[in-house]
Motif scaffolding. Structure first.
Motif, PDB file in Angstrom:
ATOM      1  N   UNK A   1      -7.904   4.950  -0.760  1.00  0.00           N
ATOM      2  CA  UNK A   1      -8.148   6.390  -0.693  1.00  0.00           C
ATOM      3  C   UNK A   1      -9.637   6.682  -0.538  1.00  0.00           C
ATOM      4  N   UNK A   2     -10.459   5.630  -0.578  1.00  0.00           N
ATOM      5  CA  UNK A   2     -11.902   5.761  -0.395  1.00  0.00           C
ATOM      6  C   UNK A   2     -12.361   4.767   0.672  1.00  0.00           C
ATOM      7  N   UNK A   3     -11.988   5.000   1.929  1.00  0.00           N
ATOM      8  CA  UNK A   3     -12.280   4.007   2.969  1.00  0.00           C
ATOM      9  C   UNK A   3     -13.763   3.701   3.143  1.00  0.00           C
ATOM     10  N   UNK A   4     -14.636   4.665   2.842  1.00  0.00           N
ATOM     11  CA  UNK A   4     -16.065   4.405   3.039  1.00  0.00           C
ATOM     12  C   UNK A   4     -16.625   3.441   1.999  1.00  0.00           C
ATOM     13  N   UNK A   5     -15.939   3.283   0.849  1.00  0.00           N
ATOM     14  CA  UNK A   5     -16.454   2.379  -0.175  1.00  0.00           C
ATOM     15  C   UNK A   5     -15.500   1.244  -0.504  1.00  0.00           C
ATOM     16  N   UNK A   6     -14.217   1.481  -0.507  1.00  0.00           N
ATOM     17  CA  UNK A   6     -13.286   0.479  -1.000  1.00  0.00           C
ATOM     18  C   UNK A   6     -12.402  -0.175   0.035  1.00  0.00           C
ATOM     19  N   UNK A   7     -12.316   0.383   1.225  1.00  0.00           N
ATOM     20  CA  UNK A   7     -11.334  -0.090   2.193  1.00  0.00           C
ATOM     21  C   UNK A   7     -11.598  -1.511   2.666  1.00  0.00           C
ATOM     22  N   UNK A   8     -12.854  -1.854   2.883  1.00  0.00           N
ATOM     23  CA  UNK A   8     -13.161  -3.186   3.407  1.00  0.00           C
ATOM     24  C   UNK A   8     -12.604  -4.272   2.503  1.00  0.00           C
ATOM     25  N   UNK A   9     -12.677  -4.066   1.214  1.00  0.00           N
ATOM     26  CA  UNK A   9     -12.164  -5.057   0.275  1.00  0.00           C
ATOM     27  C   UNK A   9     -10.670  -4.882   0.042  1.00  0.00           C
ATOM     28  N   UNK A  10     -10.244  -3.676  -0.294  1.00  0.00           N
ATOM     29  CA  UNK A  10      -8.855  -3.464  -0.678  1.00  0.00           C
ATOM     30  C   UNK A  10      -7.871  -3.614   0.468  1.00  0.00           C
ATOM     31  N   UNK A  11      -8.295  -3.311   1.687  1.00  0.00           N
ATOM     32  CA  UNK A  11      -7.370  -3.477   2.812  1.00  0.00           C
ATOM     33  C   UNK A  11      -7.141  -4.949   3.118  1.00  0.00           C
ATOM     34  N   UNK A  12      -7.964  -5.801   2.537  1.00  0.00           N
ATOM     35  CA  UNK A  12      -7.857  -7.236   2.771  1.00  0.00           C
ATOM     36  C   UNK A  12      -7.269  -7.960   1.552  1.00  0.00           C
ATOM     37  N   UNK A  13      -6.578  -7.223   0.695  1.00  0.00           N
ATOM     38  CA  UNK A  13      -5.962  -7.787  -0.509  1.00  0.00           C
ATOM     39  C   UNK A  13      -4.479  -8.038  -0.305  1.00  0.00           C
ATOM     40  N   UNK A  14      -3.989  -9.023  -1.053  1.00  0.00           N
ATOM     41  CA  UNK A  14      -2.560  -9.231  -1.237  1.00  0.00           C
ATOM     42  C   UNK A  14      -2.346  -9.200  -2.737  1.00  0.00           C
ATOM     43  N   UNK A  15      -1.640  -8.193  -3.213  1.00  0.00           N
ATOM     44  CA  UNK A  15      -1.350  -8.055  -4.643  1.00  0.00           C
ATOM     45  C   UNK A  15       0.043  -8.599  -4.921  1.00  0.00           C
ATOM     46  N   UNK A  16       0.120  -9.487  -5.914  1.00  0.00           N
ATOM     47  CA  UNK A  16       1.404 -10.053  -6.326  1.00  0.00           C
ATOM     48  C   UNK A  16       1.495  -9.903  -7.847  1.00  0.00           C
ATOM     49  N   UNK A  17       2.696  -9.974  -8.437  1.00  0.00           N
ATOM     50  CA  UNK A  17       2.792  -9.869  -9.889  1.00  0.00           C
ATOM     51  C   UNK A  17       1.954 -10.962 -10.565  1.00  0.00           C
ATOM     52  N   UNK A  18       1.187 -10.580 -11.572  1.00  0.00           N
ATOM     53  CA  UNK A  18       0.316 -11.548 -12.229  1.00  0.00           C
ATOM     54  C   UNK A  18       1.102 -12.725 -12.798  1.00  0.00           C
ATOM     55  N   UNK A  19       2.264 -12.455 -13.390  1.00  0.00           N
ATOM     56  CA  UNK A  19       3.082 -13.549 -13.920  1.00  0.00           C
ATOM     57  C   UNK A  19       3.495 -14.518 -12.816  1.00  0.00           C
ATOM     58  N   UNK A  20       3.824 -14.002 -11.654  1.00  0.00           N
ATOM     59  CA  UNK A  20       4.225 -14.855 -10.526  1.00  0.00           C
ATOM     60  C   UNK A  20       3.050 -15.698 -10.055  1.00  0.00           C
ATOM     61  N   UNK A  21       1.870 -15.099  -9.970  1.00  0.00           N
ATOM     62  CA  UNK A  21       0.679 -15.840  -9.560  1.00  0.00           C
ATOM     63  C   UNK A  21       0.396 -16.961 -10.555  1.00  0.00           C
TER      64      UNK A  21
END
Length: 182
Positions: free
Chosen positions: A94-114
């Motif tokens: 929701x903040x592409x000018x500050x967070x998109x570069x990092x967050x758009x390149x994430x894969x979030x999985x359940x912490x227990x599964x990881x």
């Protein structure tokens, strides 16, 4: 809550496409603490965590690279270090000018599964805590560090072992700024 991640960029594969992305273990409701929001599918939920489900919420850059020939990645499989995960959602910052570069390149999985799939059951890489109303986050930080030092048998003078970040002062400054404007 504890959070884990795989160090560095990981090669994420779907069919013949691949992308380097950050893999983060997350929890149900964790998206509220970040600037990314699900735009397709859903986020990680409580059952995903409890049942060690191999599901993933991918960022828009990951989607655009892996699924450039497939308009709907939800329900499809991706490969992380030889382990298959089903895409259940796509997130955008929701903040592409500050967070998109990092967050758009994430894969979030359940912490227990990881933790289970990538042999991290004995550790947490990050603990996130919020004190109850009326309690100091500075004191909470000191108390938690003391417990960890004692349980892990770390000498109290070895200050470089645990890295902490406490944003209480930043939060108070922002609150004062907003109060001053209103």
């Amino acid at each position: 809550q504890g959070q884990n991640f795989l160090r560095g960029g990981q090669q994420i594969i779907h069919n013949k496409e691949s992308v380097s992305a950050f893999v983060i273990g997350t929890h149900a409701g964790w998206a509220e603490f970040q600037t990314n929001r699900v735009v397709e599918g859903r986020y990680i939920n409580q059952l995903d965590e409890q049942e060690y489900r191999k599901v993933a919420v991918i960022g828009t850059r990951v989607r655009d690279v892996l699924f450039k020939h497939d308009p709907n990645p939800v329900g499809k499989l991706i490969d992380i270090q030889g382990v298959s995960f089903q895409v259940v959602g796509v997130s955008v910052s929701t903040e592409p000018e500050t967070g998109d570069a990092f967050q758009s390149n994430n894969v979030n999985i359940p912490n227990n599964s990881l933790r289970k799939a990538f042999n991290q059951m004995d550790r947490f890489r990050r603990l996130v805590m919020q004190p109850l109303p009326g309690y100091s986050s500075v004191q909470l930080e000191k108390d938690v560090k003391k417990v960890i030092y004692e349980r892990q048998k770390i000498h109290p003078d070895d200050v470089g072992v645990l890295q902490t970040f406490n944003n209480e002062q930043d939060y108070q400054q922002q609150q004062n700024l907003v109060s001053g404007v209103l």
